[in-house]
Design an enzyme around this catalytic site. Sequence first.
Site, PDB file in Angstrom:
ATOM      1  N   PRO A   2       0.803  -1.215   0.000  1.00  0.00           N
ATOM      2  CA  PRO A   2       0.000   0.000   0.000  1.00  0.00           C
ATOM      3  C   PRO A   2       0.841   1.271   0.000  1.00  0.00           C
ATOM      4  O   PRO A   2       1.725   1.430   0.832  1.00  0.00           O
ATOM      5  CB  PRO A   2      -0.813  -0.106   1.298  1.00  0.00           C
ATOM      6  CG  PRO A   2      -0.202  -1.178   2.096  1.00  0.00           C
ATOM      7  CD  PRO A   2       0.679  -1.990   1.227  1.00  0.00           C
ATOM      8  N   GLU A   3       0.619   2.116  -0.964  1.00  0.00           N
ATOM      9  CA  GLU A   3       1.199   3.452  -0.959  1.00  0.00           C
ATOM     10  C   GLU A   3       0.037   4.426  -0.838  1.00  0.00           C
ATOM     11  O   GLU A   3      -1.083   4.016  -0.539  1.00  0.00           O
ATOM     12  CB  GLU A   3       2.055   3.667  -2.224  1.00  0.00           C
ATOM     13  CG  GLU A   3       3.231   2.672  -2.249  1.00  0.00           C
ATOM     14  CD  GLU A   3       4.273   2.938  -3.335  1.00  0.00           C
ATOM     15  OE1 GLU A   3       4.376   4.083  -3.800  1.00  0.00           O
ATOM     16  OE2 GLU A   3       4.988   1.996  -3.695  1.00  0.00           O
ATOM     17  N   LYS A  61       1.036   7.993   3.991  1.00  0.00           N
ATOM     18  CA  LYS A  61       0.526   6.636   4.180  1.00  0.00           C
ATOM     19  C   LYS A  61      -0.049   6.418   5.570  1.00  0.00           C
ATOM     20  O   LYS A  61      -0.449   5.315   5.908  1.00  0.00           O
ATOM     21  CB  LYS A  61       1.650   5.627   3.917  1.00  0.00           C
ATOM     22  CG  LYS A  61       2.129   5.650   2.472  1.00  0.00           C
ATOM     23  CD  LYS A  61       3.302   4.738   2.274  1.00  0.00           C
ATOM     24  CE  LYS A  61       4.389   5.455   1.508  1.00  0.00           C
ATOM     25  NZ  LYS A  61       5.590   4.641   1.346  1.00  0.00           N
ATOM     26  N   HIS A  99      -4.538 -13.877   8.942  1.00  0.00           N
ATOM     27  CA  HIS A  99      -3.616 -13.024   9.693  1.00  0.00           C
ATOM     28  C   HIS A  99      -4.327 -11.908  10.448  1.00  0.00           C
ATOM     29  O   HIS A  99      -3.803 -10.808  10.584  1.00  0.00           O
ATOM     30  CB  HIS A  99      -2.552 -12.458   8.752  1.00  0.00           C
ATOM     31  CG  HIS A  99      -1.724 -13.514   8.090  1.00  0.00           C
ATOM     32  ND1 HIS A  99      -0.858 -14.307   8.810  1.00  0.00           N
ATOM     33  CD2 HIS A  99      -1.648 -13.936   6.814  1.00  0.00           C
ATOM     34  CE1 HIS A  99      -0.272 -15.166   7.985  1.00  0.00           C
ATOM     35  NE2 HIS A  99      -0.745 -14.957   6.769  1.00  0.00           N
ATOM     36  N   ARG A 125       2.691  -9.530   7.569  1.00  0.00           N
ATOM     37  CA  ARG A 125       4.089  -9.347   7.961  1.00  0.00           C
ATOM     38  C   ARG A 125       4.324  -8.445   9.167  1.00  0.00           C
ATOM     39  O   ARG A 125       5.458  -8.286   9.601  1.00  0.00           O
ATOM     40  CB  ARG A 125       4.880  -8.864   6.753  1.00  0.00           C
ATOM     41  CG  ARG A 125       5.011 -10.005   5.761  1.00  0.00           C
ATOM     42  CD  ARG A 125       5.469  -9.535   4.436  1.00  0.00           C
ATOM     43  NE  ARG A 125       6.834  -9.053   4.516  1.00  0.00           N
ATOM     44  CZ  ARG A 125       7.457  -8.519   3.475  1.00  0.00           C
ATOM     45  NH1 ARG A 125       6.849  -8.384   2.335  1.00  0.00           N
ATOM     46  NH2 ARG A 125       8.682  -8.123   3.601  1.00  0.00           N
ATOM     47  N   ARG A 174      19.850  19.510   0.173  1.00  0.00           N
ATOM     48  CA  ARG A 174      20.287  18.180   0.577  1.00  0.00           C
ATOM     49  C   ARG A 174      21.466  17.711  -0.248  1.00  0.00           C
ATOM     50  O   ARG A 174      21.657  18.142  -1.372  1.00  0.00           O
ATOM     51  CB  ARG A 174      19.145  17.184   0.410  1.00  0.00           C
ATOM     52  CG  ARG A 174      18.053  17.438   1.375  1.00  0.00           C
ATOM     53  CD  ARG A 174      17.341  16.165   1.698  1.00  0.00           C
ATOM     54  NE  ARG A 174      16.398  16.428   2.765  1.00  0.00           N
ATOM     55  CZ  ARG A 174      15.707  15.497   3.392  1.00  0.00           C
ATOM     56  NH1 ARG A 174      15.851  14.245   3.032  1.00  0.00           N
ATOM     57  NH2 ARG A 174      14.879  15.808   4.352  1.00  0.00           N
ATOM     58  N   ARG A 289      16.864  -2.224  -1.918  1.00  0.00           N
ATOM     59  CA  ARG A 289      15.619  -2.514  -2.604  1.00  0.00           C
ATOM     60  C   ARG A 289      15.904  -2.437  -4.096  1.00  0.00           C
ATOM     61  O   ARG A 289      17.005  -2.085  -4.497  1.00  0.00           O
ATOM     62  CB  ARG A 289      14.524  -1.538  -2.198  1.00  0.00           C
ATOM     63  CG  ARG A 289      15.037  -0.124  -2.102  1.00  0.00           C
ATOM     64  CD  ARG A 289      13.993   0.908  -1.793  1.00  0.00           C
ATOM     65  NE  ARG A 289      13.130   0.653  -0.661  1.00  0.00           N
ATOM     66  CZ  ARG A 289      13.432   0.832   0.622  1.00  0.00           C
ATOM     67  NH1 ARG A 289      14.643   1.247   0.943  1.00  0.00           N
ATOM     68  NH2 ARG A 289      12.570   0.633   1.569  1.00  0.00           N
TER      69      ARG A 289
END
Length: 306
Positions: A2-3, A61, A99, A125, A174, A289
């Site tokens: 989910p985003e 989120k 779950h 998870r 940055r 990732r």
Amino acid sequence: MPELPEVEVVRRGLERWAAGRTVSAVEVLDARSARRHDAGPADFTERLTGARLAVPERRGKYLWIPLSGPGPLTGALVAHLGMSGQLLVNEPGDTDPRHLRIRLLLEPVEDGEDRSRELRFVDQRIFGGLFVDALVEAVDRPGQLLPASVAHIGRDPLDPAFDPEAVHSRLRRRKTGLKRALLDQALVSGIGNIYADEALWRARLHYARPTETLNRTESGRLFEAVREVMEEALAQGGTSFDSLYVNVNGDSGYFDRSLNVYGRAGQPCRRCARQGRESIVVRERFMNRSSAYCPRCQPVPRRARW
DNA sequence: CCAGTAGCCTGCTTGC
DNA sequence: TGCAAGCAGGCTACTG
């Protein structure tokens, strides 16, 4: 996974099916799903029982449901879905899913016809969770309330108060790679790995582009791309909450159809193909990732910041 | 204060 | 077949 668009779909589903109801009972089946509630599961249960659920809100989120006691607002039930979290509204008595971690029993709304409901937090998870938190005023907008634990989260690109110019300035100050910055929820929220890759592809920018070299045209293009990707996902997933079952497992329907680079390693870049050129999407490990991009229309910058 | 990373988690896939 | 390693990745807490 989910985003922001998936979380917004859940928010809408909860607004439709849970708002206005009072919590009559709480069952924490796995304490790990309430670990961010510092005072422990018993306190979590106590704070929720008897509370009335107001209209859910979202930033990035993070999703929260303001709670009113018998009196005014007492705090908020905060949810983060993590990697695999779902919030489902069911009829009591429906079979428990595999779950199921936390169950909230909701009283009927007071029209005599309505039945009780069950709000379920299901999470394979356990990266996500629920907790109750105090509401504080937003620093940049007096009067706007948000959970204290969400105060550090930046505004997301769909927020009317999102300020591209301010984010551009912060990006320039940055010293890091562009995708790293995009995934920093304190800078701009709601973007995860998948939509970061998709937005970068749309804006024709490489993930290792040093943020301090970005100009206004490029950052503008990037935020526009992020907004487009999110709105398209929302358009595809945002219509599925019309039935009782609030289905939000991260499948907005967006994934199979509209992804241009994520999960397309080894396949031709669609934009290059349209221009009659050939380029193959590559996948690299970055930040522990995967990152997918087209090496032709998103060339590696001369001075890359990995 | 900023940049970068370990660890949390389960289940599916891959390799020996 | 069985077992272990690899992989998926958002977020917090921590180190440098």
